[in-house]
Design a protein around this motif. Sequence first.
Motif, PDB file in Angstrom:
ATOM      1  N   ALA A 149       0.837  -1.212   0.000  1.00  0.00           N
ATOM      2  CA  ALA A 149       0.000   0.000   0.000  1.00  0.00           C
ATOM      3  C   ALA A 149       0.867   1.255   0.000  1.00  0.00           C
ATOM      4  N   LEU A 193       1.135   4.123  -3.017  1.00  0.00           N
ATOM      5  CA  LEU A 193       0.898   5.552  -2.786  1.00  0.00           C
ATOM      6  C   LEU A 193       2.112   6.382  -3.182  1.00  0.00           C
ATOM      7  N   THR A 233       2.147   6.784  -6.930  1.00  0.00           N
ATOM      8  CA  THR A 233       1.220   7.789  -7.467  1.00  0.00           C
ATOM      9  C   THR A 233       1.842   9.183  -7.416  1.00  0.00           C
ATOM     10  N   ILE A 242      -5.786   4.701  -8.321  1.00  0.00           N
ATOM     11  CA  ILE A 242      -5.307   3.338  -8.118  1.00  0.00           C
ATOM     12  C   ILE A 242      -6.493   2.403  -8.329  1.00  0.00           C
ATOM     13  N   THR A 266      -3.653  -4.712   2.531  1.00  0.00           N
ATOM     14  CA  THR A 266      -3.395  -3.695   1.514  1.00  0.00           C
ATOM     15  C   THR A 266      -4.631  -2.844   1.263  1.00  0.00           C
ATOM     16  N   SER A 267      -5.783  -3.493   1.103  1.00  0.00           N
ATOM     17  CA  SER A 267      -7.022  -2.745   0.879  1.00  0.00           C
ATOM     18  C   SER A 267      -7.296  -1.779   2.018  1.00  0.00           C
ATOM     19  N   ARG A 321      -5.237  -0.410   4.180  1.00  0.00           N
ATOM     20  CA  ARG A 321      -4.295   0.713   4.228  1.00  0.00           C
ATOM     21  C   ARG A 321      -4.595   1.740   3.147  1.00  0.00           C
ATOM     22  N   LEU A 322      -4.993   1.283   1.957  1.00  0.00           N
ATOM     23  CA  LEU A 322      -5.359   2.221   0.894  1.00  0.00           C
ATOM     24  C   LEU A 322      -6.615   2.995   1.261  1.00  0.00           C
ATOM     25  N   ALA A 336      -5.785   5.670   3.997  1.00  0.00           N
ATOM     26  CA  ALA A 336      -4.685   6.614   3.757  1.00  0.00           C
ATOM     27  C   ALA A 336      -5.179   8.055   3.810  1.00  0.00           C
ATOM     28  N   ALA A 352      -4.101  10.355  -0.600  1.00  0.00           N
ATOM     29  CA  ALA A 352      -4.268   9.317  -1.617  1.00  0.00           C
ATOM     30  C   ALA A 352      -5.065   9.848  -2.795  1.00  0.00           C
ATOM     31  N   LEU A 377      -9.610   5.929  -5.615  1.00  0.00           N
ATOM     32  CA  LEU A 377      -9.383   4.503  -5.500  1.00  0.00           C
ATOM     33  C   LEU A 377     -10.563   3.770  -6.149  1.00  0.00           C
TER      34      LEU A 377
END
Length: 277
Positions: A227, A231, A234, A242, A260-261, A263-264, A267, A270, A273
């Motif tokens: 994650a 970021l 990007t 993302i 991972t999901s 944390r995204l 965030a 960011a 998403l």
Amino acid sequence: MSIIAMLEGSTETDISTTRSALAIAQRMNLPLIGLCALPDPQSALMVVSTPESAGMSAVAVQNIIELQKDILAKSESAFRDTVTTGAHGLECTFLHQVGIAEHAAASAATLAEAIVFPRSAAKTGEPMSMAFDHVLMDARLPVVLAGTRPYAPGPVIVGWDGSNAASRAVRFHLPLIRAAGEVIIAQNRKDAERDGARPGIATDSLEDWLKRKGVAVRTEALEGQVAGALLDLTVRTGATMIIAGAYGHSRLGERLFGGTSRRLLEADDAPALALAR
């Protein structure tokens, strides 16, 4: 086809959601709809057995009506103010739908090219969280979560691990990918193989598939925690979105996504998403 902005009646949040949805609509040259779904106030009327309790129910319904008027006024004002200054001729419509937000959002997501939720929808207890959860986890339809950064032109990043969820995310969001015109396939191979090798884990097949769709593609190897690496990527590439698979399930409003999901979703800094499960 259209782009849907899910509105909740919070001015600052609805402005941010509308801006993200408007930028996507402009990039895809599609109409934009600001959707505010509220339940029928009469559904709050309780079954009563005395005149006194009947009166109390009527007052409660009237209070709900007044509250909904305020929510609608705020969401419509935020939407119209935003599109007035930024739409530049794009068709923009505010829509009030009577019904539960979860059902209205799922219905809209079925035919829309993208349905955009506020960033706060990823947090349990927020106004749009149940609708976001329902569309993504129960209806299994694609969703876009507005970024904390302003949406701007740039490539999209696909977080690729060869999973069914990642494949669905790419297929569902192909119109967004084509509109961007450029894809960066990002993968930490060691992390992707952590739970065992998957047949589609190599990026070659995805590269070929996207190129056949007329999309420019390149790959980036990630190092370390996925994650955070996504970021960082990007920022380095100016990516505007993302695209990733979402994992897990929901129980009693608690969202239990994979690492991972999660944390995204959580965030603070960011891009947008785009998810599918």
